[in-house]
Design a protein around this motif. Structure first.
Motif, PDB file in Angstrom:
ATOM      1  N   HIS A   1       0.867  -1.182   0.000  1.00 55.60           N
ATOM      2  CA  HIS A   1       0.000   0.000   0.000  1.00 55.60           C
ATOM      3  C   HIS A   1       0.900   1.226   0.000  1.00 55.60           C
ATOM      4  O   HIS A   1       1.829   1.324   0.806  1.00 55.60           O
ATOM      5  CB  HIS A   1      -0.900   0.010   1.227  1.00 55.60           C
ATOM      6  N   THR A   2       0.645   2.150  -0.922  1.00 55.44           N
ATOM      7  CA  THR A   2       1.457   3.369  -1.010  1.00 55.44           C
ATOM      8  C   THR A   2       0.577   4.576  -0.688  1.00 55.44           C
ATOM      9  O   THR A   2      -0.638   4.560  -0.893  1.00 55.44           O
ATOM     10  CB  THR A   2       2.085   3.522  -2.402  1.00 55.44           C
ATOM     11  N   LEU A   3       1.243   5.621  -0.200  1.00 49.89           N
ATOM     12  CA  LEU A   3       0.515   6.792   0.288  1.00 49.89           C
ATOM     13  C   LEU A   3       1.374   8.037   0.140  1.00 49.89           C
ATOM     14  O   LEU A   3       2.573   8.029   0.430  1.00 49.89           O
ATOM     15  CB  LEU A   3       0.155   6.588   1.766  1.00 49.89           C
ATOM     16  N   LEU A   4       0.757   9.126  -0.307  1.00 49.14           N
ATOM     17  CA  LEU A   4       1.378  10.455  -0.309  1.00 49.14           C
ATOM     18  C   LEU A   4       0.459  11.407   0.441  1.00 49.14           C
ATOM     19  O   LEU A   4      -0.769  11.330   0.325  1.00 49.14           O
ATOM     20  CB  LEU A   4       1.561  10.968  -1.743  1.00 49.14           C
ATOM     21  N   GLY A   5       1.055  12.309   1.191  1.00 52.75           N
ATOM     22  CA  GLY A   5       0.263  13.315   1.897  1.00 52.75           C
ATOM     23  C   GLY A   5       0.903  14.679   1.782  1.00 52.75           C
ATOM     24  O   GLY A   5       2.124  14.818   1.920  1.00 52.75           O
ATOM     25  N   THR A   6       0.098  15.688   1.511  1.00 54.41           N
ATOM     26  CA  THR A   6       0.584  17.065   1.497  1.00 54.41           C
ATOM     27  C   THR A   6      -0.489  17.950   2.112  1.00 54.41           C
ATOM     28  O   THR A   6      -1.692  17.709   1.943  1.00 54.41           O
ATOM     29  CB  THR A   6       0.941  17.547   0.073  1.00 54.41           C
ATOM     30  N   SER A   7      -0.052  18.962   2.849  1.00 55.04           N
ATOM     31  CA  SER A   7      -1.053  19.773   3.546  1.00 55.04           C
ATOM     32  C   SER A   7      -0.531  21.165   3.804  1.00 55.04           C
ATOM     33  O   SER A   7       0.679  21.409   3.836  1.00 55.04           O
ATOM     34  CB  SER A   7      -1.403  19.139   4.897  1.00 55.04           C
ATOM     35  N   ASN A   8      -1.473  22.092   3.974  1.00 55.95           N
ATOM     36  CA  ASN A   8      -1.223  23.315   4.727  1.00 55.95           C
ATOM     37  C   ASN A   8      -2.411  23.577   5.655  1.00 55.95           C
ATOM     38  O   ASN A   8      -2.302  24.277   6.637  1.00 55.95           O
ATOM     39  CB  ASN A   8      -0.928  24.503   3.819  1.00 55.95           C
ATOM     40  N   TYR A   9      -3.557  23.001   5.338  1.00 53.24           N
ATOM     41  CA  TYR A   9      -4.696  22.939   6.250  1.00 53.24           C
ATOM     42  C   TYR A   9      -4.942  21.439   6.493  1.00 53.24           C
ATOM     43  O   TYR A   9      -4.124  20.788   7.090  1.00 53.24           O
ATOM     44  CB  TYR A   9      -5.913  23.650   5.659  1.00 53.24           C
ATOM     45  N   ALA A  10      -6.047  20.895   6.029  1.00 50.58           N
ATOM     46  CA  ALA A  10      -6.260  19.448   6.123  1.00 50.58           C
ATOM     47  C   ALA A  10      -5.373  18.745   5.097  1.00 50.58           C
ATOM     48  O   ALA A  10      -5.175  19.235   3.982  1.00 50.58           O
ATOM     49  CB  ALA A  10      -7.724  19.121   5.872  1.00 50.58           C
ATOM     50  N   THR A  11      -4.834  17.594   5.472  1.00 49.31           N
ATOM     51  CA  THR A  11      -3.933  16.868   4.590  1.00 49.31           C
ATOM     52  C   THR A  11      -4.702  16.218   3.451  1.00 49.31           C
ATOM     53  O   THR A  11      -5.770  15.636   3.644  1.00 49.31           O
ATOM     54  CB  THR A  11      -3.170  15.794   5.381  1.00 49.31           C
ATOM     55  N   ARG A  12      -4.159  16.341   2.266  1.00 48.20           N
ATOM     56  CA  ARG A  12      -4.714  15.702   1.076  1.00 48.20           C
ATOM     57  C   ARG A  12      -3.901  14.430   0.800  1.00 48.20           C
ATOM     58  O   ARG A  12      -2.666  14.480   0.758  1.00 48.20           O
ATOM     59  CB  ARG A  12      -4.653  16.648  -0.130  1.00 48.20           C
ATOM     60  N   PHE A  13      -4.590  13.318   0.582  1.00 49.85           N
ATOM     61  CA  PHE A  13      -3.911  12.028   0.408  1.00 49.85           C
ATOM     62  C   PHE A  13      -4.033  11.544  -1.039  1.00 49.85           C
ATOM     63  O   PHE A  13      -5.053  11.741  -1.700  1.00 49.85           O
ATOM     64  CB  PHE A  13      -4.524  10.962   1.323  1.00 49.85           C
ATOM     65  N   ILE A  14      -2.977  10.902  -1.493  1.00 49.71           N
ATOM     66  CA  ILE A  14      -3.003  10.123  -2.734  1.00 49.71           C
ATOM     67  C   ILE A  14      -2.612   8.703  -2.336  1.00 49.71           C
ATOM     68  O   ILE A  14      -1.551   8.502  -1.729  1.00 49.71           O
ATOM     69  CB  ILE A  14      -2.012  10.668  -3.780  1.00 49.71           C
ATOM     70  N   GLU A  15      -3.453   7.717  -2.660  1.00 47.72           N
ATOM     71  CA  GLU A  15      -3.188   6.348  -2.232  1.00 47.72           C
ATOM     72  C   GLU A  15      -3.073   5.421  -3.437  1.00 47.72           C
ATOM     73  O   GLU A  15      -3.670   5.657  -4.486  1.00 47.72           O
ATOM     74  CB  GLU A  15      -4.293   5.865  -1.290  1.00 47.72           C
ATOM     75  N   GLY A  16      -2.268   4.374  -3.252  1.00 52.97           N
ATOM     76  CA  GLY A  16      -2.088   3.408  -4.330  1.00 52.97           C
ATOM     77  C   GLY A  16      -1.818   2.021  -3.790  1.00 52.97           C
ATOM     78  O   GLY A  16      -1.700   1.816  -2.575  1.00 52.97           O
ATOM     79  N   THR A  17      -1.704   1.066  -4.699  1.00 51.40           N
ATOM     80  CA  THR A  17      -1.448  -0.333  -4.326  1.00 51.40           C
ATOM     81  C   THR A  17      -0.034  -0.766  -4.686  1.00 51.40           C
ATOM     82  O   THR A  17       0.339  -1.915  -4.453  1.00 51.40           O
ATOM     83  CB  THR A  17      -2.433  -1.257  -5.047  1.00 51.40           C
ATOM     84  N   GLY A  18       0.743   0.134  -5.252  1.00 57.41           N
ATOM     85  CA  GLY A  18       2.083  -0.215  -5.681  1.00 57.41           C
ATOM     86  C   GLY A  18       2.157  -0.614  -7.135  1.00 57.41           C
ATOM     87  O   GLY A  18       3.234  -0.605  -7.741  1.00 57.41           O
ATOM     88  N   GLU A  19       1.008  -1.003  -7.714  1.00 65.45           N
ATOM     89  CA  GLU A  19       1.020  -1.420  -9.117  1.00 65.45           C
ATOM     90  C   GLU A  19       1.299  -0.240 -10.033  1.00 65.45           C
ATOM     91  O   GLU A  19       1.856  -0.395 -11.115  1.00 65.45           O
ATOM     92  CB  GLU A  19      -0.319  -2.061  -9.473  1.00 65.45           C
TER      93      GLU A  19
END
Length: 738
Positions: free
Chosen positions: A233-251
């Protein structure tokens, strides 16, 4: 017993949270750092201390104390420290061994093996529970440049900088090498590991000591390639207020880039030295767990990127898809990131919160009385306060221009210098002229406002890396602070633009010895310049040059109490004597046909001589100071009560430089005559009428995103003159609380 106040910060409970506090001690109070005890009010907690400064009698002046605090969610908390009669040593809970050219560290949850053989990669193994990375799975740090990949290798063995009950810090240094074993760009890598914590802090400093004027670095990366055991499971997070996520399965690869376009479009209301947001990436195997990487102050130091896929987590300090980094000879740059190792069941919000906390950690605050009793800062404390003055000082510190960008964060352009064309159309960077970090540190000491400390830390780190020449074949540039210029380090060296006190402040607060060494190198650079023929020609130098140099030399003496730094002081005093002999008063050459009074330069000379007088009182210095101030008061004050700018019809406009206030304070100190303070009232009142707007406008200029506002030198130059006048005026009774 003195209070350590933790303000309300995170919405989750922190158990055994690593914290640190830099404490100043009065002369003679503390002989052994192990006498300092930290308590939660009920029991002593484990701590470790580091001495960062001594008084001339050998007692401890500054100590940096690390300890573990239990902090509640959504509440403030108080800890305390006191000086025990006996020394107490706390158990070191790290297991550190050496084996087969490796240094091995275990903190209870992490196991690190670091290579110590020259030419090897830096890491042999990192293990946390079932998750592990072997030497061939830890790639870098590596630089892509000149169509080649250059990987950091061991040149010097790992050194244990500090270890104890709370923290172990290790460091190595060397160069990056290509596949042909050619070397390129120096580095220093520092690791910080806390007892019982599953994370590592990396401080990766690169230093350009190459022969060319600059290097174009296409990318800088640190890549992890864990072995896959089960579902990824892969995950990216970026924020300045609430964090925005990008998620993946590695594929499929997931990636995110913070660049100038991102910074221009993103709104943010934080004081970014304290906090902007976070940026992290996670790789998680459902069987063995994973690792979450956080780039510290990524937005502020753009460009930055993460790339995560099935078999790799790539930390892109300078992204592949960017304009690259124009890295000038003599520059350094420190990049900080964290690796947080975790179980496969770790919740993404818990990873997110820890990443956010890396960006804005808990920091205890000392009461201003601690600094006052330690007597390390002169004339900045007053029990009676004028609210209007306090508001103006805070606004001057807060409402200044700033800049985002990997080489620019911590500095800002000066609009005046830029508009004068000194950068040939490019922004002219302030390069911490007048020592903004030292002013911010003193503001923190007198107010306890955390952001003032963060202002100091960010500005000093920039100065330490970017604005000091760490390598040159010219001995008159080596170790020097570079004058305000385009590209930061491309300007000349002038001893009137070399400061050291803010670097010492940074050292005391962080323990980073690189800052201490940089201050010493600046001092030695000043001494080399003072041997140059230009400083031995009667009447051809001005007080601004040698005056500021004298300030730095006295500051070096007060930090080290080594009389070596005062050997040139009487030589500089002789300059001032010759100056007066030549012109009758302290006049400055201007055009070819005039010599004029310049209150600004006279006041610099007075302030510099007075600093020397405080450590080496001489009657001739006292007389010289008073003669100069009396002449300035008699000839430079306009009918409206303000001092003029310069003594010439075309320059006789209203002066607004507050440094004259400091000179008047010294005249009062030497005579007790309130008349000197009364003369400064119009200048003081004029300063209070300054109106500064918040930086509102962002624009991209070159590789920077600039936030409009007055440059940092405005606050840096005015802080001490205004505050010393304010404090002295309150005590003398010429200023009232109303």
């Amino acid at each position: 017993m003195e209070k350590l106040f933790f303000e309300k910060l995170a919405n989750f409970e922190r158990k055994s949270e690593p914290c640190s506090i830099a404490i100043p001690f009065p002369k003679g109070m503390l002989k052994d750092i192990h006498q300092v005890m930290i308590t939660d009010g009920h029991s002593i907690v484990p701590s470790q201390g580091k001495i960062t400064g001594y008084w001339e009698d050998g007692s401890i002046k500054w100590g940096l104390i690390h300890f573990l605090a239990d902090l509640p969610a959504n509440k403030s908390k108080e800890y305390f420290y006191y000086i025990d009669e006996k020394v107490q040593f706390f158990k070191n809970n790290f297991v550190i061994t050496s084996k087969e050219n490796k240094i091995i560290i275990d903190n209870g949850v992490l196991h690190l093996e670091l290579n110590n053989t020259k030419g090897d990669s830096l890491f042999s193994k990192i293990q946390a529970d079932h998750f592990s990375l072997q030497t061939d799975q830890i790639i870098g740090p590596c630089i892509q440049a000149n169509n080649e990949k250059w990987i950091a290798k061991i040149d010097a063995p790992w050194e244990i900088i500090e270890t104890g009950a709370v923290m172990t810090q290790l460091q190595t240094s060397g160069k990056h090498y290509n596949q042909n074993n050619q070397d390129f760009i120096n580095y220093v890598l520092t690791l910080r590991i806390y007892v019982g914590k599953p994370w590592i802090q990396f401080d990766y400093k690169i230093i350009n000591k190459e022969k060319e004027d600059f290097q174009l670095l296409d990318s800088i990366q640190f890549n992890l390639r864990p072995k896959v055991h089960d579902t990824i499971h892969t995950l990216l997070g970026t924020s300045n207020y609430a964090t925005r996520f990008i998620e993946g399965t590695g594929e499929k690869e997931i990636t995110y880039v913070i660049d100038a376009e991102h910074m221009l479009k993103e709104a943010n209301e934080h004081m970014p030295e304290v906090f902007y947001g976070t940026f992290f990436a996670d790789w998680n195997d459902s069987e063995i767990g994973g690792v979450c990487a956080t780039l510290y102050q990524a937005h502020q130091n753009f460009p930055k990127a993460f790339q995560v896929m099935q078999d790799q987590l790539s930390i892109q300090i300078v992204p592949e898809k960017s304009e690259g980094l124009h890295f000038y000879q003599g520059m350094a740059k420190t990049h900080t990131f964290f690796l947080h190792f975790h179980s496969p069941l770790e919740d993404k919000m818990d990873l997110n919160k820890r990443s956010l906390h890396f960006q804005c950690p808990d920091r205890p605050i000392l009461d201003s009385s601690v600094y006052q009793k330690a007597n390390i800062y002169e004339r900045i404390f007053t029990d009676k306060k004028i609210p209007e003055v306090e508001r103006v000082l805070i606004n001057m510190a807060d409402r200044r221009g700033k800049a985002y960008g990997i080489l620019h964060w911590g500095d800002a352009p000066d609009s005046g210098y830029t508009e004068q064309g000194r950068g040939n159309g490019a922004p002219v960077w302030t390069n911490n002229e007048y020592d903004f970090p030292h002013a911010a540190m003193q503001m923190y000491a007198r107010t306890g406002e955390r952001r003032m400390l963060d202002y100091m830390l960010v500005a000093a780190r920039h100065w330490l890396d970017i604005d000091i020449c760490h390598y040159s074949q010219d001995v008159l540039r080596q170790g020097a602070q570079i004058e305000h210029s385009a590209h930061h380090i491309t300007g000349p060296v002038e001893i009137s633009h070399e400061w050291v006190e803010g670097l010492f402040d940074y050292y005391h607060q962080t323990g980073d010895f690189f800052a201490y060494q940089a201050a010493i190198h600046i001092g030695k650079n000043i001494l080399r310049w003072l041997e140059e023929p230009r400083y031995h020609k009667k009447g051809e130098i001005n007080a601004r040059e040698t005056g500021w140099a004298l300030r730095s030399l006295v500051a070096l003496y007060k930090e080290t109490y080594d009389v070596f730094w005062l050997e040139k002081a009487d030589f500089i005093v002789g300059h001032f004597e010759q100056w007066k002999e030549l012109y009758g008063e302290w006049l400055a050459p201007y055009t070819d046909h005039i010599v004029i009074r310049v209150p600004f330069m006279i006041s610099i000379a007075v302030g510099s001589l007075m600093r020397y007088y405080h450590v080496n009182p001489q009657e001739k210095i006292k007389k010289m100071i008073l003669d100069a101030i009396d002449d300035m008061v008699e000839n430079c004050v306009l009918d409206n009560g303000l001092f003029y700018y310069k003594e010439f019809p075309s320059l006789r406009r209203l002066g607004n430089n507050t440094i004259v206030l400091e000179a008047l304070v010294y005249a009062y100190e030497l005579t007790g005559d309130k008349r000197y303070l009364e003369i400064g009232i119009p200048t003081f009142e004029s300063y209070l009428k300054k109106s500064l707007g918040l930086p509102q406008h962002k624009k991209k200029v070159g590789d920077a995103v600039i936030l409009s506002g007055q440059g940092p030198k405005g606050f840096a130059q005015s802080f001490y003159p205004v505050v010393s006048y304010y404090v002295t005026g309150m005590k003398a009774g010429i200023l009232k609380e109303s």
